[in-house]
Design a protein around this motif. Structure first.
Motif, PDB file in Angstrom:
ATOM      1  N   GLU A 124       0.782  -0.969   0.081  1.00 34.86           N
ATOM      2  CA  GLU A 124      -0.097  -0.149  -0.258  1.00 34.86           C
ATOM      3  C   GLU A 124       1.344   1.091  -0.192  1.00 34.86           C
ATOM      4  OE1 GLU A 124      -2.976   0.393   3.030  1.00 34.86           O
ATOM      5  OE2 GLU A 124      -3.903  -2.002   2.340  1.00 34.86           O
ATOM      6  N   VAL A 125       2.195   1.180   0.386  1.00 39.25           N
ATOM      7  CA  VAL A 125       2.987   2.731   0.468  1.00 39.25           C
ATOM      8  C   VAL A 125       3.889   2.567  -1.008  1.00 39.25           C
ATOM      9  CG1 VAL A 125       4.758   3.446   1.429  1.00 39.25           C
ATOM     10  CG2 VAL A 125       3.263   2.422   2.505  1.00 39.25           C
ATOM     11  N   ILE A 170       8.447  -9.136 -13.536  1.00 39.27           N
ATOM     12  CA  ILE A 170       8.196  -8.461 -14.332  1.00 39.27           C
ATOM     13  C   ILE A 170       6.684  -9.626 -15.327  1.00 39.27           C
ATOM     14  CG2 ILE A 170       9.158  -7.170 -16.679  1.00 39.27           C
ATOM     15  CD1 ILE A 170       9.164  -6.039 -13.772  1.00 39.27           C
ATOM     16  N   ASP A 171       5.900  -8.932 -15.691  1.00 41.89           N
ATOM     17  CA  ASP A 171       4.579  -9.992 -16.273  1.00 41.89           C
ATOM     18  C   ASP A 171       4.925  -9.369 -17.472  1.00 41.89           C
ATOM     19  OD1 ASP A 171       2.557 -10.787 -16.723  1.00 41.89           O
ATOM     20  OD2 ASP A 171       1.080  -9.045 -16.386  1.00 41.89           O
ATOM     21  N   TRP A 172       5.252  -8.180 -18.317  1.00 41.85           N
ATOM     22  CA  TRP A 172       5.029  -7.476 -19.523  1.00 41.85           C
ATOM     23  C   TRP A 172       6.522  -6.446 -19.547  1.00 41.85           C
ATOM     24  CZ3 TRP A 172       3.286  -2.622 -20.289  1.00 41.85           C
ATOM     25  CH2 TRP A 172       3.275  -1.872 -18.802  1.00 41.85           C
ATOM     26  N   THR A 173       6.916  -6.332 -20.967  1.00 43.32           N
ATOM     27  CA  THR A 173       7.574  -4.874 -20.859  1.00 43.32           C
ATOM     28  C   THR A 173       6.990  -4.159 -22.579  1.00 43.32           C
ATOM     29  OG1 THR A 173       8.854  -5.847 -22.643  1.00 43.32           O
ATOM     30  CG2 THR A 173       9.645  -5.394 -20.073  1.00 43.32           C
ATOM     31  N   ALA A 174       7.134  -2.958 -22.164  1.00 39.61           N
ATOM     32  CA  ALA A 174       6.661  -2.556 -23.788  1.00 39.61           C
ATOM     33  C   ALA A 174       7.895  -1.269 -23.954  1.00 39.61           C
ATOM     34  CB  ALA A 174       5.263  -1.660 -23.735  1.00 39.61           C
ATOM     35  N   GLY A 202      10.966   3.245  -4.161  1.00 35.41           N
ATOM     36  CA  GLY A 202       9.969   2.588  -4.582  1.00 35.41           C
ATOM     37  C   GLY A 202       9.083   2.314  -4.604  1.00 35.41           C
ATOM     38  N   ALA A 203       8.484   0.084  -4.279  1.00 33.78           N
ATOM     39  CA  ALA A 203       7.716  -0.415  -3.995  1.00 33.78           C
ATOM     40  C   ALA A 203       7.623  -1.690  -3.314  1.00 33.78           C
ATOM     41  CB  ALA A 203       6.193   0.613  -4.738  1.00 33.78           C
ATOM     42  N   GLY A 204       7.736  -2.095  -2.698  1.00 38.46           N
ATOM     43  CA  GLY A 204       8.358  -3.783  -2.674  1.00 38.46           C
ATOM     44  C   GLY A 204       9.468  -3.861  -2.611  1.00 38.46           C
ATOM     45  N   SER A 206       1.399  -9.263  -5.429  1.00 42.47           N
ATOM     46  CA  SER A 206       0.535  -8.264  -4.416  1.00 42.47           C
ATOM     47  C   SER A 206      -0.059  -7.187  -5.664  1.00 42.47           C
ATOM     48  CB  SER A 206       0.971  -8.997  -3.303  1.00 42.47           C
ATOM     49  OG  SER A 206       2.165  -7.164  -3.441  1.00 42.47           O
ATOM     50  N   TRP A 207       1.532  -6.609  -5.800  1.00 38.61           N
ATOM     51  CA  TRP A 207       1.582  -5.538  -6.903  1.00 38.61           C
ATOM     52  C   TRP A 207       1.018  -5.625  -8.432  1.00 38.61           C
ATOM     53  CZ3 TRP A 207       2.446  -0.751  -4.440  1.00 38.61           C
ATOM     54  CH2 TRP A 207       3.527  -1.066  -3.446  1.00 38.61           C
TER      55      TRP A 207
END
Length: 193
Positions: A49-50, A74-78, A55-57, A92-93
């Motif tokens: 949540e922060v 990493i799920d995807w890149t563009a 950064g984050a996590g 979770s992010w």
């Protein structure tokens, strides 16, 4: 000389440590702490949540894209402008943040959802007046070079939090944190700087 033998003195001290001393209240009135009461208190805010200038996590500013990919985060890149890659995350992010890498290093983390929020409590959906109440003199409104977008900027050394306006309704539509050399410059110039 009247000396108390050391064994008797040790016994009295041990007994004093075990027997509670009361001053007008019965011993039953004293609270008893269970082992569970002594456990550390957990924070009320979930880890995901922060989002801060760090950064984050596990997604820390300066992290390498190839290492995050190898870790399965990493799920995807563009591809974006030259040297820029945008990425979605797993875990979770997922669906809450988007990452931006410049030359393979993480330079910003952004969100269009609430949560996450900033450590001070700023988030998407707030008005700029609410952000001014939260941050006071640490932050200020800025406008992009084209003069068609507003944002609230909070500087932390070489890093910033940027709350940009929503394209349809008043207030914050996107919250981004990271290196000022990318986050602030790309907002002001409208490019990938």
């Amino acid at each position: 000389m009247n000396r108390i033998p050391s064994t008797v003195l040790a016994g009295l001290l041990a007994l004093a440590a075990v027997v509670p001393v009361t001053a007008g209240a019965p011993a039953a009135a004293a609270p008893v702490l269970a082992a569970a009461d002594a456990a550390p208190v957990r924070p009320a805010v979930a880890e995901n949540e922060v989002l801060s200038v760090r950064g984050a996590g596990p997604f820390r500013i300066g992290s390498r894209l190839d290492r995050l990919v190898a870790a399965g985060l990493i799920d995807w890149t563009a591809p974006g402008c030259p040297g820029i890659v945008h990425a979605g995350v797993t875990g979770s992010w997922a669906g809450a943040i988007m990452l931006t890498f410049r030359d393979g290093r993480l330079v910003s983390v952004g969100t269009a959802t609430a949560p996450p929020r900033s450590p001070a409590g700023g988030s998407v959906g707030m008005s700029f007046a609410e952000l001014e109440r939260i941050y006071g003199p640490r932050g200020h409104m800025i406008r992009n070079d084209a003069g068609d977008a507003d944002a609230y900027l909070v500087r932390f050394g070489s890093r910033v939090e940027l709350f940009s306006d929503h394209p349809i309704r008043p207030g914050v539509g996107f919250y981004e944190a990271g290196l000022a050399s990318y986050v602030e410059r790309s907002f002001r110039r409208g490019c990938c700087c």
